[in-house]
Design a protein around this motif. Structure first.
Motif, PDB file in Angstrom:
ATOM      1  N   THR A 210      -9.611  68.563 -14.657  1.00  0.00           N
ATOM      2  CA  THR A 210      -8.402  68.672 -15.458  1.00  0.00           C
ATOM      3  C   THR A 210      -7.446  69.738 -14.960  1.00  0.00           C
ATOM      4  O   THR A 210      -6.369  69.906 -15.542  1.00  0.00           O
ATOM      5  CB  THR A 210      -8.773  68.970 -16.924  1.00  0.00           C
ATOM      6  N   ASP A 211      -7.807  70.467 -13.901  1.00  0.00           N
ATOM      7  CA  ASP A 211      -6.858  71.409 -13.299  1.00  0.00           C
ATOM      8  C   ASP A 211      -6.450  70.989 -11.887  1.00  0.00           C
ATOM      9  O   ASP A 211      -5.851  71.765 -11.147  1.00  0.00           O
ATOM     10  CB  ASP A 211      -7.428  72.829 -13.287  1.00  0.00           C
ATOM     11  N   ASN A 212      -6.755  69.737 -11.509  1.00  0.00           N
ATOM     12  CA  ASN A 212      -6.363  69.188 -10.222  1.00  0.00           C
ATOM     13  C   ASN A 212      -4.966  68.586 -10.370  1.00  0.00           C
ATOM     14  O   ASN A 212      -4.760  67.627 -11.114  1.00  0.00           O
ATOM     15  CB  ASN A 212      -7.370  68.119  -9.791  1.00  0.00           C
ATOM     16  N   GLU A 213      -3.992  69.159  -9.648  1.00  0.00           N
ATOM     17  CA  GLU A 213      -2.603  68.733  -9.807  1.00  0.00           C
ATOM     18  C   GLU A 213      -2.411  67.252  -9.472  1.00  0.00           C
ATOM     19  O   GLU A 213      -1.653  66.554 -10.142  1.00  0.00           O
ATOM     20  CB  GLU A 213      -1.689  69.591  -8.925  1.00  0.00           C
ATOM     21  N   ASP A 214      -3.073  66.777  -8.437  1.00  0.00           N
ATOM     22  CA  ASP A 214      -2.936  65.366  -8.079  1.00  0.00           C
ATOM     23  C   ASP A 214      -3.451  64.457  -9.195  1.00  0.00           C
ATOM     24  O   ASP A 214      -2.848  63.419  -9.493  1.00  0.00           O
ATOM     25  CB  ASP A 214      -3.691  65.068  -6.779  1.00  0.00           C
ATOM     26  N   GLU A 215      -4.573  64.852  -9.799  1.00  0.00           N
ATOM     27  CA  GLU A 215      -5.113  64.059 -10.891  1.00  0.00           C
ATOM     28  C   GLU A 215      -4.220  64.115 -12.126  1.00  0.00           C
ATOM     29  O   GLU A 215      -4.039  63.109 -12.822  1.00  0.00           O
ATOM     30  CB  GLU A 215      -6.523  64.540 -11.244  1.00  0.00           C
ATOM     31  N   LEU A 216      -3.635  65.267 -12.403  1.00  0.00           N
ATOM     32  CA  LEU A 216      -2.730  65.379 -13.541  1.00  0.00           C
ATOM     33  C   LEU A 216      -1.495  64.509 -13.336  1.00  0.00           C
ATOM     34  O   LEU A 216      -0.995  63.886 -14.282  1.00  0.00           O
ATOM     35  CB  LEU A 216      -2.336  66.840 -13.751  1.00  0.00           C
ATOM     36  N   GLN A 217      -1.001  64.432 -12.100  1.00  0.00           N
ATOM     37  CA  GLN A 217       0.132  63.568 -11.809  1.00  0.00           C
ATOM     38  C   GLN A 217      -0.249  62.095 -11.970  1.00  0.00           C
ATOM     39  O   GLN A 217       0.537  61.283 -12.468  1.00  0.00           O
ATOM     40  CB  GLN A 217       0.641  63.827 -10.401  1.00  0.00           C
ATOM     41  N   ARG A 218      -1.472  61.735 -11.548  1.00  0.00           N
ATOM     42  CA  ARG A 218      -1.935  60.352 -11.721  1.00  0.00           C
ATOM     43  C   ARG A 218      -1.990  59.982 -13.194  1.00  0.00           C
ATOM     44  O   ARG A 218      -1.562  58.883 -13.596  1.00  0.00           O
ATOM     45  CB  ARG A 218      -3.325  60.197 -11.076  1.00  0.00           C
ATOM     46  N   ALA A 220      -0.307  61.437 -15.643  1.00  0.00           N
ATOM     47  CA  ALA A 220       1.055  61.437 -16.190  1.00  0.00           C
ATOM     48  C   ALA A 220       1.761  60.112 -15.898  1.00  0.00           C
ATOM     49  O   ALA A 220       2.529  59.604 -16.721  1.00  0.00           O
ATOM     50  CB  ALA A 220       1.853  62.603 -15.618  1.00  0.00           C
ATOM     51  N   ALA A 221       1.492  59.534 -14.709  1.00  0.00           N
ATOM     52  CA  ALA A 221       2.097  58.254 -14.350  1.00  0.00           C
ATOM     53  C   ALA A 221       1.621  57.129 -15.257  1.00  0.00           C
ATOM     54  O   ALA A 221       2.292  56.090 -15.376  1.00  0.00           O
ATOM     55  CB  ALA A 221       1.790  57.922 -12.890  1.00  0.00           C
ATOM     56  N   LEU A 222       0.486  57.328 -15.913  1.00  0.00           N
ATOM     57  CA  LEU A 222      -0.055  56.327 -16.841  1.00  0.00           C
ATOM     58  C   LEU A 222       0.414  56.554 -18.276  1.00  0.00           C
ATOM     59  O   LEU A 222       0.035  55.802 -19.173  1.00  0.00           O
ATOM     60  CB  LEU A 222      -1.585  56.347 -16.800  1.00  0.00           C
ATOM     61  N   GLY A 223       1.226  57.601 -18.489  1.00  0.00           N
ATOM     62  CA  GLY A 223       1.737  57.887 -19.821  1.00  0.00           C
ATOM     63  C   GLY A 223       0.993  58.984 -20.557  1.00  0.00           C
ATOM     64  O   GLY A 223       1.323  59.305 -21.704  1.00  0.00           O
ATOM     65  N   VAL A 224      -0.016  59.588 -19.912  1.00  0.00           N
ATOM     66  CA  VAL A 224      -0.798  60.655 -20.547  1.00  0.00           C
ATOM     67  C   VAL A 224      -0.035  61.973 -20.452  1.00  0.00           C
ATOM     68  O   VAL A 224       0.606  62.267 -19.435  1.00  0.00           O
ATOM     69  CB  VAL A 224      -2.177  60.782 -19.878  1.00  0.00           C
ATOM     70  N   ASP A 225      -0.088  62.759 -21.500  1.00  0.00           N
ATOM     71  CA  ASP A 225       0.528  64.091 -21.495  1.00  0.00           C
ATOM     72  C   ASP A 225      -0.373  65.023 -20.680  1.00  0.00           C
ATOM     73  O   ASP A 225      -1.386  65.516 -21.187  1.00  0.00           O
ATOM     74  CB  ASP A 225       0.684  64.601 -22.933  1.00  0.00           C
ATOM     75  N   SER A 226      -0.009  65.257 -19.425  1.00  0.00           N
ATOM     76  CA  SER A 226      -0.852  66.056 -18.536  1.00  0.00           C
ATOM     77  C   SER A 226      -0.952  67.506 -18.979  1.00  0.00           C
ATOM     78  O   SER A 226      -1.955  68.176 -18.717  1.00  0.00           O
ATOM     79  CB  SER A 226      -0.327  65.979 -17.092  1.00  0.00           C
ATOM     80  N   THR A 227       0.076  68.006 -19.659  1.00  0.00           N
ATOM     81  CA  THR A 227       0.027  69.389 -20.158  1.00  0.00           C
ATOM     82  C   THR A 227      -1.083  69.542 -21.192  1.00  0.00           C
ATOM     83  O   THR A 227      -1.829  70.534 -21.193  1.00  0.00           O
ATOM     84  CB  THR A 227       1.372  69.795 -20.767  1.00  0.00           C
ATOM     85  N   VAL A 258      -6.236  62.728 -26.631  1.00  0.00           N
ATOM     86  CA  VAL A 258      -5.517  63.186 -25.448  1.00  0.00           C
ATOM     87  C   VAL A 258      -5.212  62.040 -24.480  1.00  0.00           C
ATOM     88  O   VAL A 258      -4.346  62.165 -23.615  1.00  0.00           O
ATOM     89  CB  VAL A 258      -6.321  64.299 -24.747  1.00  0.00           C
ATOM     90  N   LEU A 259      -5.893  60.884 -24.632  1.00  0.00           N
ATOM     91  CA  LEU A 259      -5.682  59.740 -23.743  1.00  0.00           C
ATOM     92  C   LEU A 259      -4.998  58.571 -24.429  1.00  0.00           C
ATOM     93  O   LEU A 259      -4.717  57.546 -23.782  1.00  0.00           O
ATOM     94  CB  LEU A 259      -7.032  59.249 -23.190  1.00  0.00           C
ATOM     95  N   SER A 260      -4.721  58.671 -25.703  1.00  0.00           N
ATOM     96  CA  SER A 260      -4.296  57.517 -26.504  1.00  0.00           C
ATOM     97  C   SER A 260      -2.994  56.893 -26.020  1.00  0.00           C
ATOM     98  O   SER A 260      -2.747  55.709 -26.264  1.00  0.00           O
ATOM     99  CB  SER A 260      -4.163  57.924 -27.978  1.00  0.00           C
ATOM    100  N   ALA A 261      -2.156  57.639 -25.327  1.00  0.00           N
ATOM    101  CA  ALA A 261      -0.868  57.109 -24.865  1.00  0.00           C
ATOM    102  C   ALA A 261      -0.964  56.403 -23.522  1.00  0.00           C
ATOM    103  O   ALA A 261       0.041  55.887 -23.022  1.00  0.00           O
ATOM    104  CB  ALA A 261       0.157  58.237 -24.784  1.00  0.00           C
ATOM    105  N   ALA A 262      -2.123  56.345 -22.915  1.00  0.00           N
ATOM    106  CA  ALA A 262      -2.273  55.765 -21.578  1.00  0.00           C
ATOM    107  C   ALA A 262      -1.987  54.267 -21.596  1.00  0.00           C
ATOM    108  O   ALA A 262      -2.389  53.551 -22.511  1.00  0.00           O
ATOM    109  CB  ALA A 262      -3.676  56.024 -21.044  1.00  0.00           C
ATOM    110  N   LYS A 263      -1.299  53.775 -20.539  1.00  0.00           N
ATOM    111  CA  LYS A 263      -0.968  52.359 -20.419  1.00  0.00           C
ATOM    112  C   LYS A 263      -2.168  51.533 -19.971  1.00  0.00           C
ATOM    113  O   LYS A 263      -2.242  50.335 -20.255  1.00  0.00           O
ATOM    114  CB  LYS A 263       0.178  52.182 -19.427  1.00  0.00           C
ATOM    115  N   THR A 264      -3.069  52.174 -19.233  1.00  0.00           N
ATOM    116  CA  THR A 264      -4.278  51.513 -18.763  1.00  0.00           C
ATOM    117  C   THR A 264      -5.374  52.557 -18.649  1.00  0.00           C
ATOM    118  O   THR A 264      -5.145  53.739 -18.916  1.00  0.00           O
ATOM    119  CB  THR A 264      -4.038  50.821 -17.402  1.00  0.00           C
TER     120      THR A 264
END
Length: 504
Positions: A210-218, A220-227, A258-264
């Motif tokens: 959860t502190d990997n920037e690349d994973e947080l960007q991935r 976020a692209a799915l609609g998850v609030d990475s913050t 924390v994942l409920s907004a994800a598109k997939t």
């Protein structure tokens, strides 16, 4: 049917006829929780798993699996992944692109096959849920009818059966090229001895956490609030953003806040693959480590020098042990002691060391010499008069880790304080300078460590073996004269000591 499928999952093995690789060793330790008296107790069965097989055409497969909420996924993955890779799928004619594709497909098959094994449990769980009474906070379990109690107990068992997952780090060697496939938060380190006597330490990839920037960007692209994910530091009790299994997270993620907004599906089992990296002419070793091992060391000493520290431990044990199993187990036991000692000290980092998870370390040597147990120091064998002294300082900014080894037939390996240097690959040559330094790199940062000690306190023996005197003793090979001189000068205050200090 459900019982048969569960029995098949527990007992079926696709790998019984595959030969184990003899060029690696594995060390393990179970989880531990310390009590106020410093004594440790195991809180759950060991959930880690590993694999180490030798295939055909110079193919080798290794893996470390960090299970949680049970060991079912770790065991299944270690067996099925081997079947998907070492039963004829990989050929020496395959290109790097072919190998990466086969690795990715293997993880996908493992994930889908595991979920097939819990189909019956899921169906039974859905069926029994129809008989559960609406939740009433005023009604305790013991107030339910015997039939409803049995339903609740069975649902609890089924929930346990379909839950749980594992992270994995897998190493494949094919055509003397190394590939690393990672899912989750385990770690892979490659240590290579270079032509100038240095040990280059390369961390291959970063944890999917959860502190990997690349994973947080991935995410976020799915609609998850990475913050929110970063702040929570966990997803359904685990820090990993990629994992095998874990049905509740994969299929019910919309019910996790924390994942409920994800598109997939946001938590995936797709591996990140690194390589190939040629091993031609490489002398060194590969380390695969479970998250529990690295977390224990980082909790005790901080994360800054953890990679260098674990490599120093391995190098020290390789210099003293003649068995790779003994090397790996000794390093795991050393990390356990460090972790416990920090807890018992009551100092700054003690609160971070109240418990540790299961630990697994797999070591695969690459043309790296082991100690010769058949030769003693007086028979011209390699001499290792010291191991690795580790500071128990509780400072979060850890200083150096010093390793000094006397090897008359080869060289002295030393690693310690931080300096700047470059990364040059090569193969050590006989008779080179008896000094080696540790360098550490990963995809994010570069750092190095070295030592200025010259090992002058140790008298080098020649190839001629020392002969014992009439008492059966051999001449000492550690010279304490400088210590005696310095001690005498510091204590020369006019007061005599009884008999003095030093040899009489």
């Amino acid at each position: 049917m459900a019982a048969q499928r569960r029995n098949l999952m527990q007992h079926q093995s696709w790998t019984d006829d595959l030969p184990l690789c003899q060029m690696c060793g594995v060390g393990t330790a179970p989880n531990c929780v310390y009590g106020p008296d410093g004594k440790g107790t195991q809180s759950h069965p060991n959930e880690d798993g590993h694999l180490r097989f030798r295939g055909e055409d110079g193919c080798f497969l290794y893996g470390v699996f960090n299970g949680y909420d049970g060991n079912r996924v770790a065991i299944f993955a270690s067996q099925r992944l081997t079947a998907e890779l070492l039963l004829g799928q990989l050929k020496s004619s395959h290109t790097d692109s072919d190998v990466r594709k086969i690795l990715t497909q293997a993880f996908d098959v493992v994930e889908k096959s595991y979920f097939e094994t819990i189909d019956d449990a899921l169906a039974e769980k859905a069926h029994l849920s129809n008989y559960v009474l609406p939740h009433n906070e005023n009604v305790s379990f013991h107030q339910l009818s015997p039939q409803n109690q049995k339903v609740q107990e069975r649902l609890k068992e089924l929930e346990q059966e379909v839950s749980g997952g594992a992270t994995a780090v897998v190493a494949l060697i094919l055509n003397n090229k190394l590939y690393i496939a990672n899912v989750g938060t385990n770690r892979a380190l490659l240590c290579k001895s270079t032509s100038d006597g240095q040990n280059q330490v390369l961390q291959i990839g970063r944890p999917h956490s959860t502190d990997n920037e690349d994973e947080l960007q991935r995410l976020a692209a799915l609609g998850v609030d990475s913050t929110r994910v970063r702040q929570a530091a966990q997803i359904a009790g685990q820090s990993s953003t990629r994992r095998l299994g874990d049905y509740p997270v994969k299929f019910n993620y919309n019910e996790i806040d924390v994942l409920s907004a994800a598109k997939t599906t946001p938590v995936i089992a797709e591996p990140e693959i690194h390589g190939s990296q040629s091993l031609d002419g490489v002398t060194g070793f590969l380390l695969l480590m479970s998250e529990g091992l690295m977390n224990a060391l980082e909790s005790a000493h901080g994360p800054e020098q953890a990679n260098q520290e674990i490599v120093a431990m391995v190098a020290a044990e390789l210099a003293q042990q003649s068995s790779l199993e003994a090397v790996a187990q000794s390093v795991v036991e050393r990390v356990k002691r460090i972790h416990h000692d920090v807890f018992a000290s009551g100092r700054q980092r003690a609160t971070l060391c109240s418990r540790h998870e299961d630990m697994t370390l797999l070591i695969r040597t690459l043309n790296y010499p082991l100690a010769d147990a058949a030769l003693t120091p007086t028979q011209g064998g390699r001499i290792y008069p010291v191991s690795v002294p580790y500071s128990n300082s509780q400072s979060t900014s850890k200083t150096s880790v010093t390793l000094s080894l006397v090897m008359p037939s080869q060289s002295t390996l030393t690693n310690g304080t931080n300096t700047a240097s470059t990364l040059e690959e090569g193969t050590p040559t006989p008779g080179q300078s008896p000094t080696a330094t540790l360098q550490s790199t990963n995809t994010q940062t570069q750092s190095s460590s070295s030592s200025s000690g010259d090992g002058s306190l140790f008298r080098q023996r020649g190839s001629q073996a020392a002969q014992p005197d009439e008492t059966g003793r051999v001449p000492p090979y550690v010279d304490f004269s400088q210590f005696y001189r310095l001690w005498g000068s510091d204590h020369s205050d006019g007061h005599s000591t009884q008999g003095g200090l030093g040899p009489q």
